[in-house]
Write a protein that holds these residues in place. Structure first.
Motif, PDB file in Angstrom:
ATOM      1  N   PRO A   3       3.975  -6.552   4.435  1.00  0.00           N
ATOM      2  CA  PRO A   3       2.591  -6.088   4.590  1.00  0.00           C
ATOM      3  C   PRO A   3       2.501  -4.901   5.544  1.00  0.00           C
ATOM      4  N   LYS A   4       1.684  -3.919   5.188  1.00  0.00           N
ATOM      5  CA  LYS A   4       1.458  -2.756   6.058  1.00  0.00           C
ATOM      6  C   LYS A   4      -0.003  -2.344   5.906  1.00  0.00           C
ATOM      7  N   PHE A   5      -0.796  -2.711   6.875  1.00  0.00           N
ATOM      8  CA  PHE A   5      -2.223  -2.437   6.812  1.00  0.00           C
ATOM      9  C   PHE A   5      -2.673  -1.479   7.916  1.00  0.00           C
ATOM     10  N   SER A   6      -1.768  -0.633   8.345  1.00  0.00           N
ATOM     11  CA  SER A   6      -2.088   0.363   9.367  1.00  0.00           C
ATOM     12  C   SER A   6      -1.181   1.571   9.168  1.00  0.00           C
ATOM     13  N   GLY A   7      -1.371   2.582  10.019  1.00  0.00           N
ATOM     14  CA  GLY A   7      -0.535   3.779   9.960  1.00  0.00           C
ATOM     15  C   GLY A   7      -1.310   5.043   9.674  1.00  0.00           C
ATOM     16  N   HIS A   8      -2.480   4.903   9.044  1.00  0.00           N
ATOM     17  CA  HIS A   8      -3.304   6.063   8.696  1.00  0.00           C
ATOM     18  C   HIS A   8      -4.328   6.397   9.771  1.00  0.00           C
ATOM     19  N   ASP A   9      -4.403   5.560  10.810  1.00  0.00           N
ATOM     20  CA  ASP A   9      -5.397   5.753  11.879  1.00  0.00           C
ATOM     21  C   ASP A   9      -6.815   5.905  11.334  1.00  0.00           C
ATOM     22  N   THR A 117       7.113  -0.991  -4.463  1.00  0.00           N
ATOM     23  CA  THR A 117       7.084  -2.425  -4.156  1.00  0.00           C
ATOM     24  C   THR A 117       7.646  -2.716  -2.764  1.00  0.00           C
ATOM     25  N   ASP A 118       7.835  -1.682  -1.955  1.00  0.00           N
ATOM     26  CA  ASP A 118       8.391  -1.889  -0.611  1.00  0.00           C
ATOM     27  C   ASP A 118       7.366  -2.431   0.373  1.00  0.00           C
ATOM     28  N   LEU A 119       6.172  -1.859   0.351  1.00  0.00           N
ATOM     29  CA  LEU A 119       5.139  -2.211   1.323  1.00  0.00           C
ATOM     30  C   LEU A 119       3.855  -2.589   0.597  1.00  0.00           C
ATOM     31  N   LEU A 120       3.205  -3.623   1.089  1.00  0.00           N
ATOM     32  CA  LEU A 120       1.925  -4.043   0.526  1.00  0.00           C
ATOM     33  C   LEU A 120       0.799  -3.495   1.387  1.00  0.00           C
ATOM     34  N   THR A 121      -0.068  -2.710   0.789  1.00  0.00           N
ATOM     35  CA  THR A 121      -1.260  -2.174   1.442  1.00  0.00           C
ATOM     36  C   THR A 121      -2.483  -2.683   0.688  1.00  0.00           C
ATOM     37  N   SER A 122      -3.657  -2.390   1.194  1.00  0.00           N
ATOM     38  CA  SER A 122      -4.856  -2.845   0.494  1.00  0.00           C
ATOM     39  C   SER A 122      -4.990  -2.166  -0.861  1.00  0.00           C
ATOM     40  N   TYR A 123      -4.652  -0.873  -0.965  1.00  0.00           N
ATOM     41  CA  TYR A 123      -4.791  -0.196  -2.262  1.00  0.00           C
ATOM     42  C   TYR A 123      -3.718  -0.666  -3.242  1.00  0.00           C
ATOM     43  N   ARG A 124      -2.516  -0.932  -2.775  1.00  0.00           N
ATOM     44  CA  ARG A 124      -1.476  -1.442  -3.681  1.00  0.00           C
ATOM     45  C   ARG A 124      -1.806  -2.852  -4.147  1.00  0.00           C
ATOM     46  N   THR A 152       4.228 -11.843   0.082  1.00  0.00           N
ATOM     47  CA  THR A 152       5.218 -11.293   1.013  1.00  0.00           C
ATOM     48  C   THR A 152       5.912 -12.340   1.877  1.00  0.00           C
ATOM     49  N   ASN A 153       5.412 -13.586   1.833  1.00  0.00           N
ATOM     50  CA  ASN A 153       5.911 -14.638   2.725  1.00  0.00           C
ATOM     51  C   ASN A 153       5.695 -14.286   4.198  1.00  0.00           C
ATOM     52  N   MET A 154       4.700 -13.458   4.447  1.00  0.00           N
ATOM     53  CA  MET A 154       4.353 -13.062   5.807  1.00  0.00           C
ATOM     54  C   MET A 154       2.837 -13.089   5.958  1.00  0.00           C
ATOM     55  N   GLU A 155       2.387 -13.251   7.193  1.00  0.00           N
ATOM     56  CA  GLU A 155       0.958 -13.200   7.476  1.00  0.00           C
ATOM     57  C   GLU A 155       0.445 -11.762   7.357  1.00  0.00           C
TER      58      GLU A 155
END
Length: 314
Positions: A3-9, A117-124, A152-155
């Motif tokens: 999961p990746k829900f940040s980075g774009h500020d 398929t590497d990172l899950l974001t809200s748009y993906r 993702t097996n992650m929170e």
């Protein structure tokens, strides 16, 4: 996936950012530099703050026009083939569409942004797993929070972080119904909002239908189809795929372009025509199969050459 829900500020993608990121890397000495060097050069060259530089880098990486790799424990950035193909300044060769004047280029970036398929974001999540055709922001946030663990097996992390990611995603993709004709900062929208994939009606209520997508060029659809078939059949080596997989599996053209069943059928008919039957499909006794020529499955960028012309291919 992670999961990746940040980075774009919280900055949505803007016109010109991908072009600037690619050529900043190319023009400042070598076509590879550390993240710190990129940030320093961007602040000086572009005259923007560090937060916006981080957002530019984020969108450039997520659309796959620049890549990041670890070299001696440091993040190293480099321009990808796609970035060079679309944006590189080179008088002797030229670039395919540096200012994104072709709608097909925006569809291409949308596909590359959402086919990883590497990172899950809200748009993906939305374009690969979500069946909502109308929704409110809180409902989408809750859906992402509950689905991230199974995918993702992650929170997912803090709900406030996911909410900001959803807000940024919707600002990047949605067109608002405007009451005022005044021109403000929101008037200079993200290029992805031009695709009409999401409309924010009012009060955070959004509509995103599965439909025919007439503005999606057949060649860009074909490129996505051949990449998807290549990935799906990498182990089996077969050159066929069933219609339902093409319509609804994650990372499929049907999912990412939000095509209806009729819309996918129409695109396949158009593709059979422009490919002279090298991509064809049959619908017999309820069995719908798509056949792809092995060369096109291996070299899907041939369709980009067809779309852009003048020998542009990577």
């Amino acid at each position: 996936m992670k999961p990746k829900f940040s980075g774009h500020d919280t900055f949505p993608l803007r016109y010109g950012w991908l072009y600037k990121a690619v050529n900043l890397l190319i023009n400042n000495s070598k076509n590879a530099k550390s993240s710190d060097d990129f940030v320093r050069d961007a602040i000086v060259s572009l005259g923007v703050g560090k937060n916006m530089v981080n957002a530019i880098r984020y969108w450039a990486e997520m659309t796959d026009v620049i890549s990041s790799s670890l070299v001696n424990s440091r993040s190293q950035l480099a321009v990808t083939d796609l970035g060079s193909f679309l944006f590189k300044e080179d008088a002797s060769y030229g670039n395919a569409d540096p200012y994104l004047e072709k709608t097909g280029s925006i569809w291409l970036l949308h596909y590359r942004l959402n086919s990883s398929t590497d990172l899950l974001t809200s748009y993906r999540y939305f374009f690969n797993y979500c069946n909502f055709q109308s929704f409110e922001k809180p409902k989408l946030v809750d859906e992402i929070m509950s689905s991230t663990i199974s995918l993702t097996n992650m929170e997912a992390g803090k709900k406030s972080t996911v909410k900001k990611d959803v807000d940024c995603f919707l600002h990047t993709y949605s067109k608002k119904t405007r009451q005022s004709k005044a021109v403000d900062e929101d008037h200079f929208a993200s290029p992805l909002s031009e695709l009409g994939l999401i409309t924010e009606v009012s009060g955070g209520f959004c509509v995103s239908e599965f439909t025919e997508r007439p503005s999606l060029p057949t060649e860009i659809f074909a490129y996505a189809l051949c990449r998807f078939v290549g990935n799906e059949t990498a182990e089996s080596g077969v050159n066929t795929i069933d219609f339902d997989s093409l319509l609804s599996k994650p990372c499929s053209p049907g999912r990412i372009f939000r095509l209806s069943e009729q819309g996918l059928s129409n695109k396949l008919d158009d593709l059979a025509s422009i490919s002279n039957g090298k991509v064809s499909w049959t619908d017999s006794l309820g069995l719908r199969q798509i056949m792809v020529d092995p060369f096109l499955k291996k070299y899907p960028a041939q369709f980009l050459d067809d779309f852009y012309g003048d020998g542009y291919v990577y």
